[in-house]
Design a protein around this motif. Structure first.
Motif, PDB file in Angstrom:
ATOM      1  N   VAL A 121     -72.786 -42.524 -76.725  1.00 53.09           N
ATOM      2  CA  VAL A 121     -72.192 -41.748 -77.644  1.00 53.09           C
ATOM      3  C   VAL A 121     -73.488 -41.321 -78.571  1.00 53.09           C
ATOM      4  O   VAL A 121     -73.102 -39.268 -78.282  1.00 53.09           O
ATOM      5  CB  VAL A 121     -71.244 -42.576 -79.187  1.00 53.09           C
ATOM      6  N   ALA A 122     -74.255 -41.841 -79.079  1.00 58.20           N
ATOM      7  CA  ALA A 122     -75.391 -41.187 -79.654  1.00 58.20           C
ATOM      8  C   ALA A 122     -76.117 -39.940 -78.807  1.00 58.20           C
ATOM      9  O   ALA A 122     -75.861 -38.780 -79.036  1.00 58.20           O
ATOM     10  CB  ALA A 122     -76.503 -41.700 -80.054  1.00 58.20           C
ATOM     11  N   HIS A 123     -75.977 -39.871 -76.922  1.00 60.06           N
ATOM     12  CA  HIS A 123     -76.362 -38.816 -76.392  1.00 60.06           C
ATOM     13  C   HIS A 123     -76.177 -38.038 -76.190  1.00 60.06           C
ATOM     14  O   HIS A 123     -75.666 -37.030 -76.146  1.00 60.06           O
ATOM     15  CB  HIS A 123     -76.414 -39.507 -74.747  1.00 60.06           C
ATOM     16  N   LEU A 124     -74.363 -37.701 -76.794  1.00 66.36           N
ATOM     17  CA  LEU A 124     -73.254 -36.649 -77.228  1.00 66.36           C
ATOM     18  C   LEU A 124     -73.593 -35.897 -78.445  1.00 66.36           C
ATOM     19  O   LEU A 124     -73.556 -34.607 -78.352  1.00 66.36           O
ATOM     20  CB  LEU A 124     -71.705 -36.876 -77.423  1.00 66.36           C
ATOM     21  N   PHE A 125     -74.636 -36.753 -78.985  1.00 61.45           N
ATOM     22  CA  PHE A 125     -74.974 -36.000 -80.225  1.00 61.45           C
ATOM     23  C   PHE A 125     -76.101 -35.382 -80.185  1.00 61.45           C
ATOM     24  O   PHE A 125     -76.190 -34.217 -81.367  1.00 61.45           O
ATOM     25  CB  PHE A 125     -74.538 -37.137 -81.246  1.00 61.45           C
ATOM     26  N   ALA A 126     -77.230 -34.713 -78.884  1.00 58.67           N
ATOM     27  CA  ALA A 126     -78.271 -34.542 -79.304  1.00 58.67           C
ATOM     28  C   ALA A 126     -77.642 -33.409 -79.752  1.00 58.67           C
ATOM     29  O   ALA A 126     -79.359 -32.243 -79.195  1.00 58.67           O
ATOM     30  CB  ALA A 126     -78.889 -35.590 -78.184  1.00 58.67           C
ATOM     31  N   PHE A 136     -65.173 -29.334 -84.302  1.00 64.41           N
ATOM     32  CA  PHE A 136     -64.081 -31.086 -83.736  1.00 64.41           C
ATOM     33  C   PHE A 136     -62.642 -30.935 -83.633  1.00 64.41           C
ATOM     34  O   PHE A 136     -62.230 -29.980 -85.085  1.00 64.41           O
ATOM     35  CB  PHE A 136     -64.080 -32.124 -84.384  1.00 64.41           C
ATOM     36  N   PRO A 137     -61.711 -31.027 -82.794  1.00 62.30           N
ATOM     37  CA  PRO A 137     -62.096 -31.902 -81.913  1.00 62.30           C
ATOM     38  C   PRO A 137     -63.126 -31.642 -81.097  1.00 62.30           C
ATOM     39  O   PRO A 137     -63.269 -29.816 -79.860  1.00 62.30           O
ATOM     40  CB  PRO A 137     -61.468 -32.423 -81.145  1.00 62.30           C
ATOM     41  N   ALA A 138     -63.685 -31.950 -80.100  1.00 54.86           N
ATOM     42  CA  ALA A 138     -64.568 -31.732 -79.281  1.00 54.86           C
ATOM     43  C   ALA A 138     -64.556 -32.525 -77.856  1.00 54.86           C
ATOM     44  O   ALA A 138     -63.621 -33.359 -77.659  1.00 54.86           O
ATOM     45  CB  ALA A 138     -66.137 -31.677 -79.217  1.00 54.86           C
ATOM     46  N   LEU A 139     -64.396 -31.917 -76.595  1.00 50.52           N
ATOM     47  CA  LEU A 139     -64.834 -32.610 -75.583  1.00 50.52           C
ATOM     48  C   LEU A 139     -66.696 -32.967 -75.107  1.00 50.52           C
ATOM     49  O   LEU A 139     -67.328 -32.391 -74.961  1.00 50.52           O
ATOM     50  CB  LEU A 139     -64.262 -31.815 -73.859  1.00 50.52           C
ATOM     51  N   ARG A 154     -62.391 -36.283 -81.252  1.00 46.42           N
ATOM     52  CA  ARG A 154     -61.497 -36.045 -82.354  1.00 46.42           C
ATOM     53  C   ARG A 154     -62.839 -36.254 -83.148  1.00 46.42           C
ATOM     54  O   ARG A 154     -61.966 -34.566 -84.439  1.00 46.42           O
ATOM     55  CB  ARG A 154     -60.877 -37.532 -82.459  1.00 46.42           C
ATOM     56  N   ASP A 155     -63.555 -36.552 -83.795  1.00 41.68           N
ATOM     57  CA  ASP A 155     -64.651 -36.396 -84.604  1.00 41.68           C
ATOM     58  C   ASP A 155     -65.985 -37.428 -84.658  1.00 41.68           C
ATOM     59  O   ASP A 155     -65.982 -38.280 -83.394  1.00 41.68           O
ATOM     60  CB  ASP A 155     -64.444 -36.757 -86.155  1.00 41.68           C
ATOM     61  N   PRO A 156     -67.026 -37.320 -84.835  1.00 36.75           N
ATOM     62  CA  PRO A 156     -67.893 -38.157 -84.807  1.00 36.75           C
ATOM     63  C   PRO A 156     -67.817 -39.276 -84.570  1.00 36.75           C
ATOM     64  O   PRO A 156     -68.486 -40.736 -83.513  1.00 36.75           O
ATOM     65  CB  PRO A 156     -68.862 -38.078 -86.095  1.00 36.75           C
ATOM     66  N   LEU A 157     -66.677 -40.295 -85.617  1.00 34.19           N
ATOM     67  CA  LEU A 157     -66.684 -41.560 -85.357  1.00 34.19           C
ATOM     68  C   LEU A 157     -65.296 -41.948 -84.491  1.00 34.19           C
ATOM     69  O   LEU A 157     -64.486 -42.986 -84.496  1.00 34.19           O
ATOM     70  CB  LEU A 157     -66.059 -42.012 -87.304  1.00 34.19           C
ATOM     71  N   HIS A 158     -64.865 -41.005 -83.725  1.00 40.87           N
ATOM     72  CA  HIS A 158     -63.382 -41.397 -83.114  1.00 40.87           C
ATOM     73  C   HIS A 158     -63.452 -40.739 -81.470  1.00 40.87           C
ATOM     74  O   HIS A 158     -63.571 -39.746 -81.947  1.00 40.87           O
ATOM     75  CB  HIS A 158     -61.874 -40.953 -83.937  1.00 40.87           C
ATOM     76  N   SER A 363     -72.143 -51.046 -72.952  1.00 42.60           N
ATOM     77  CA  SER A 363     -71.030 -49.533 -73.630  1.00 42.60           C
ATOM     78  C   SER A 363     -69.492 -50.089 -73.448  1.00 42.60           C
ATOM     79  O   SER A 363     -68.806 -49.777 -72.298  1.00 42.60           O
ATOM     80  CB  SER A 363     -71.230 -48.238 -73.620  1.00 42.60           C
ATOM     81  N   VAL A 364     -68.956 -50.883 -74.302  1.00 50.47           N
ATOM     82  CA  VAL A 364     -66.857 -51.344 -74.202  1.00 50.47           C
ATOM     83  C   VAL A 364     -66.390 -49.937 -73.758  1.00 50.47           C
ATOM     84  O   VAL A 364     -65.693 -49.337 -73.191  1.00 50.47           O
ATOM     85  CB  VAL A 364     -66.904 -51.698 -75.894  1.00 50.47           C
ATOM     86  N   LEU A 365     -66.675 -48.885 -75.121  1.00 52.03           N
ATOM     87  CA  LEU A 365     -66.379 -47.539 -74.956  1.00 52.03           C
ATOM     88  C   LEU A 365     -66.306 -47.127 -73.957  1.00 52.03           C
ATOM     89  O   LEU A 365     -65.775 -46.290 -72.955  1.00 52.03           O
ATOM     90  CB  LEU A 365     -67.059 -46.710 -76.311  1.00 52.03           C
ATOM     91  N   ALA A 366     -66.893 -46.347 -73.309  1.00 47.66           N
ATOM     92  CA  ALA A 366     -67.989 -45.739 -72.130  1.00 47.66           C
ATOM     93  C   ALA A 366     -67.608 -46.112 -70.656  1.00 47.66           C
ATOM     94  O   ALA A 366     -67.496 -45.597 -69.773  1.00 47.66           O
ATOM     95  CB  ALA A 366     -69.434 -45.573 -72.324  1.00 47.66           C
ATOM     96  N   SER A 367     -67.110 -47.965 -71.116  1.00 45.64           N
ATOM     97  CA  SER A 367     -67.285 -48.415 -69.745  1.00 45.64           C
ATOM     98  C   SER A 367     -65.432 -48.760 -69.434  1.00 45.64           C
ATOM     99  O   SER A 367     -64.689 -49.273 -68.230  1.00 45.64           O
ATOM    100  CB  SER A 367     -67.101 -49.882 -69.422  1.00 45.64           C
ATOM    101  N   THR A 368     -64.661 -48.657 -70.311  1.00 42.62           N
ATOM    102  CA  THR A 368     -63.216 -48.473 -69.917  1.00 42.62           C
ATOM    103  C   THR A 368     -62.113 -47.497 -69.875  1.00 42.62           C
ATOM    104  O   THR A 368     -61.908 -47.281 -71.118  1.00 42.62           O
ATOM    105  CB  THR A 368     -62.596 -49.922 -71.184  1.00 42.62           C
TER     106      THR A 368
END
Ligand code: KG4
Ligand code: ZN
Length: 371
Positions: A121-126, A136-139, A154-158, A363-368
């Motif tokens: 997720v941090a990579h996305l915000f570099a 936001f929202p962003a792809l 949807r926003d940095p936390l979602h 990363s639970v988020l990036a793997s499912t």
């Protein structure tokens, strides 16, 4: 559409998930006061990949000098910090343990909040570092050595995972392509540089077509294993058929090797590979943009340094009037500024972690996939 308000913060970020030991101090999620990266590439080069045990030992030796240097360069002492953040997942568990333990110890001893950050997720915000806030929202597109994933941010936390690779990550495919072509490690930049001198129509490599999901929607996943095999066969020829009775596990026999390639052929194969790999990514991004109404495209990860991907994404952004956030080249690869940058959003949202949070290899988020 919303803009995220930037509060005041001064965050020390720490990164040790793979083969870079890094620390940075970032103000308000945006101003990078210091950014120190100690890369271990020279230790892993001869193995053509990261050796986990060597990586953890090097992190142990380097982590404190790197943190000290980041604080010194920013002219900051621990009491001035708002929080200490660390990339705690995903990555090599031994490597993650070093950065996470250091971050917890500093946070605890200085009485500062501790923030655990998902590295993907941090990579996305570099691409927000040293830039104005985005809408936001962003792809979100992460193209790294371990991940190739698309998110609806949807926003940095979602964030919602829209699609991902079903086999290799794009950076991993580049590293393997480099080995097949007889180049060094890490392979991504070497294949990229060679590709710029080659004919990208030399071989018409396939781009995986993953069809539709159970609901009839076009899938937003990608695959690079077919492309890799196609490159292997283009370099070495299709392997000989094994005679009957060949013992199991006997490696396939090829007619040629990378050493037989002329310099022109090597560059042409690199260019053809690059064309297909970038095309595979661009196609799912376009498909996602047709589905989700966004005005911002966040991109991050090591392969976001790729020259062709940057050019094609820029053209796409212009054609679709998108605010494209490609990171500056030094923030494409692993770094701690992106960790501190993203931690700012968690801090502003009141998301502080307990010192019981442990490093995690995935990363639970990036793997499912949210299919
Ligand atoms: O983000 P990163 O530093 O580490 C992970 O989080 O995985 O990405 C490293 C990956 C490596 O696989 C490397 O070969 C790839 O990024 N990479 C590139 C380029 N520069 C680095 N891939 C393609 N083209 C490049 N110019
Ligand atoms: Zn990374």
């Amino acid at each position: 559409m919303s803009h995220v308000a930037l509060g005041e913060s001064l965050i020390l970020g720490i990164e040790s998930s793979c083969d870079e030991t890094a620390a940075a101090v970032v103000r308000n999620g945006r101003d990078v006061l210091s950014d120190v990266v100690s890369t271990q590439h020279e230790l892993h080069e001869r193995y053509k990949g990261v050796v986990p045990e060597i990586a953890s030992r090097a992190h142990v030796e380097r982590i404190l000098p790197v943190i000290r240097e980041a604080l010194d360069r920013a002219s900051i002492t621990l009491p001035a910090l708002s929080a200490v953040a660390v990339g705690h997942r995903p990555g090599l568990i031994g490597s993650l343990l070093v950065g996470t333990s250091a971050a917890k110890a500093l946070a605890w001893s200085a009485g500062k909040p501790f923030i655990a950050v998902d590295h993907v997720v941090a990579h996305l915000f570099a691409g927000l570092l040293e830039r104005e806030p985005c809408a936001f929202p962003a792809l979100g597109l992460v193209v790294s050595g371990g991940h190739t994933s698309l998110f609806l941010v949807r926003d940095p936390l979602h964030l919602e995972l829209l699609g991902r690779t079903i086999d290799d990550a794009i950076g991993e495919a580049y590293d393997k392509a480099a080995t097949m072509l007889g180049l060094g490690y890490p392979g991504g930049p070497l294949v990229d540089a060679l590709a710029q001198r080659g004919n990208d129509r030399f071989v018409d490599f396939p781009t995986a077509w993953l069809g539709r999901d159970a609901e009839g929607e076009r899938r937003l996943d990608v695959s690079f294993s077919g492309l890799k095999t196609a490159l292997l066969y283009a370099v070495r020829g299709v392997p000989e058929r094994k005679p009957k009775g060949t013992p199991r596990g006997e490696p396939p026999r090829y007619a040629r090797s990378a050493a037989d390639l002329s310099e022109t052929e090597r560059a042409d194969l690199a260019a053809s590979f690059q064309r297909a790999a970038v095309h595979g990514v661009l196609r799912v991004v376009e498909r996602a943009l047709d589905r989700v109404p966004v005005r911002t495209l966040l991109v991050g990860g090591g392969a976001s340094a790729n020259s062709r991907l940057r050019t094609e994404l820029s053209a796409l952004a212009t054609a679709r009037s998108l605010d494209l956030r490609l990171p500056a080249m030094n923030w494409c690869l692993d770094n701690a500024a992106m960790i501190a940058g993203y931690a700012h959003h968690r801090l502003c949202g009141g998301q502080i972690d307990s010192l019981d949070v442990c490093p995690q290899p995935l990363s639970v988020l990036a793997s499912t996939a949210a299919r």
